[in-house]
Design a protein around this motif. Sequence first.
Motif, PDB file in Angstrom:
ATOM      1  N   THR A  25      41.202 -10.753  46.159  1.00 30.37           N
ATOM      2  CA  THR A  25      39.043 -10.754  45.887  1.00 30.37           C
ATOM      3  C   THR A  25      38.871 -11.169  47.170  1.00 30.37           C
ATOM      4  OG1 THR A  25      39.831 -10.347  43.729  1.00 30.37           O
ATOM      5  CG2 THR A  25      37.645 -10.613  44.577  1.00 30.37           C
ATOM      6  N   ALA A  83      33.405  -4.209  43.660  1.00 30.80           N
ATOM      7  CA  ALA A  83      32.680  -3.271  44.652  1.00 30.80           C
ATOM      8  C   ALA A  83      32.434  -3.118  46.278  1.00 30.80           C
ATOM      9  CB  ALA A  83      30.864  -2.949  43.480  1.00 30.80           C
ATOM     10  N   GLY A  84      32.887  -4.249  46.737  1.00 31.45           N
ATOM     11  CA  GLY A  84      32.816  -3.616  48.326  1.00 31.45           C
ATOM     12  C   GLY A  84      31.798  -4.545  48.651  1.00 31.45           C
ATOM     13  N   ARG A  88      39.948  -1.454  55.203  1.00 30.64           N
ATOM     14  CA  ARG A  88      40.053   0.348  53.656  1.00 30.64           C
ATOM     15  C   ARG A  88      41.200   1.438  54.206  1.00 30.64           C
ATOM     16  NH1 ARG A  88      34.898  -2.069  53.577  1.00 30.64           N
ATOM     17  NH2 ARG A  88      34.480  -2.584  50.887  1.00 30.64           N
ATOM     18  N   ASP A 105      37.526  -0.271  46.664  1.00 30.13           N
ATOM     19  CA  ASP A 105      36.237  -0.500  46.408  1.00 30.13           C
ATOM     20  C   ASP A 105      36.371   0.320  44.938  1.00 30.13           C
ATOM     21  OD1 ASP A 105      34.220  -1.429  49.146  1.00 30.13           O
ATOM     22  OD2 ASP A 105      36.601  -0.465  49.887  1.00 30.13           O
ATOM     23  N   GLY A 139      34.708   3.869  44.360  1.00 35.29           N
ATOM     24  CA  GLY A 139      34.812   4.210  45.363  1.00 35.29           C
ATOM     25  C   GLY A 139      35.412   5.925  45.682  1.00 35.29           C
ATOM     26  N   SER A 172      32.397  -8.219  44.533  1.00 35.23           N
ATOM     27  CA  SER A 172      32.955  -8.194  46.072  1.00 35.23           C
ATOM     28  C   SER A 172      34.339  -7.305  45.609  1.00 35.23           C
ATOM     29  CB  SER A 172      33.840  -9.708  46.335  1.00 35.23           C
ATOM     30  OG  SER A 172      35.689  -9.379  46.986  1.00 35.23           O
TER      31      SER A 172
END
Length: 373
Positions: free
Chosen positions: A97, A69-70, A194, A217, A220, A67
């Motif tokens: 998260t 990590a996106g 984001r 993220d 990112g 999660s």
Amino acid sequence: MGLEFIEGNEAIARAALKAGCSFFAGYPITPASTILQHMIEMLPSKGGIAVQAEDEIASIGFCIGASMAGARAMTATSGPGISLYSENIGLAMIGETPLVIVNVQRQGPATGSATKGADGDIGFTRWVTSGGLPVIALCPATVAEAYALTLHAFNFAERYRTPVFLLSNKEISMTREAVDLDLVAAPEPIERKRPQDGAPALPHEFDRPEEVPAFVDFGGQHVTRFTTSTHDKNAVLTADPEVTQEMIDHYIAKIEAAADDLALFRHDPQAGAETLVISYGVTSRATGIAVRDARSRGAKVSSLVLQTLYPVPEKAIRNAMQGMRRIVVPEMNMGQYRFEIERLAPRDAEVIGVNRMDTTLLSPAEILEGALA
């Protein structure tokens, strides 16, 4: 797809795919195992990853990492597994998260009866980890609701950056029903917020306590941090009491300020009624029959079915209790949610629990007796 004959666990798995879930990790445990099975069978063909981890602790840890990590992530277990998830649930809370946690409840405590249902984790879910922070928990009563509420759970997790519980039950998850999932009223998927491209961003940045930070993220364009320890808006460890309190106030405010938006329920009032039955989950099905039978006998009875258990939908409960002298709360436990009703009930109202925790379902006759006694 048309009319199908499917169990609740399959409906949950298919809703997860519809919600855009791209990562699942779990460990086999009755009665949640078929969610793992369905996700392993279906998710890879959709470009996602499904993992049978070595244990429950690893399962939720994998999901937290995915999660952050996106990915949209989900895990599923039952009562003993939730006990093992506990510390990492706290990590997901403090790390803000997004995560969906399915708990297919079974008879407890401890190992209990692995193939028998109960609603014994209601109180545990509210206080599942240290810190006492509020949680979001949804509770379906049918296969169709299991599908719809899974979609809501993903949306709530993404919107409020928090783990969200779906409290199913062995009787819902392992019972097949005829359902057309295309006809189920379902919310459109919500994307997590984001930072704008090129804009500076902190992983826990907010101006007002109730504001949900934009999600930064891993991997990112921004270098970001993540920690299980007390931290500031940049996820840097801190022992500053003022900063610590500011962050705690934020974790609480973002959920409490959204309580009305999170409240899902069905209210069936009857004019002149002074008796109200408040139910949730599979027990609400027996409640519906009991209320119908009571009305056929000339009794005036209202019903409130809760689909959101936490945060407690206080406004809906208080509105439904206006003018009531008897409030009946049937549960497949020894009265775990009744405490919430008692603290909200009018002073002149009697709150009556109808309880069973012997691995069998409450019958409409038992609920009817409580309503008419």
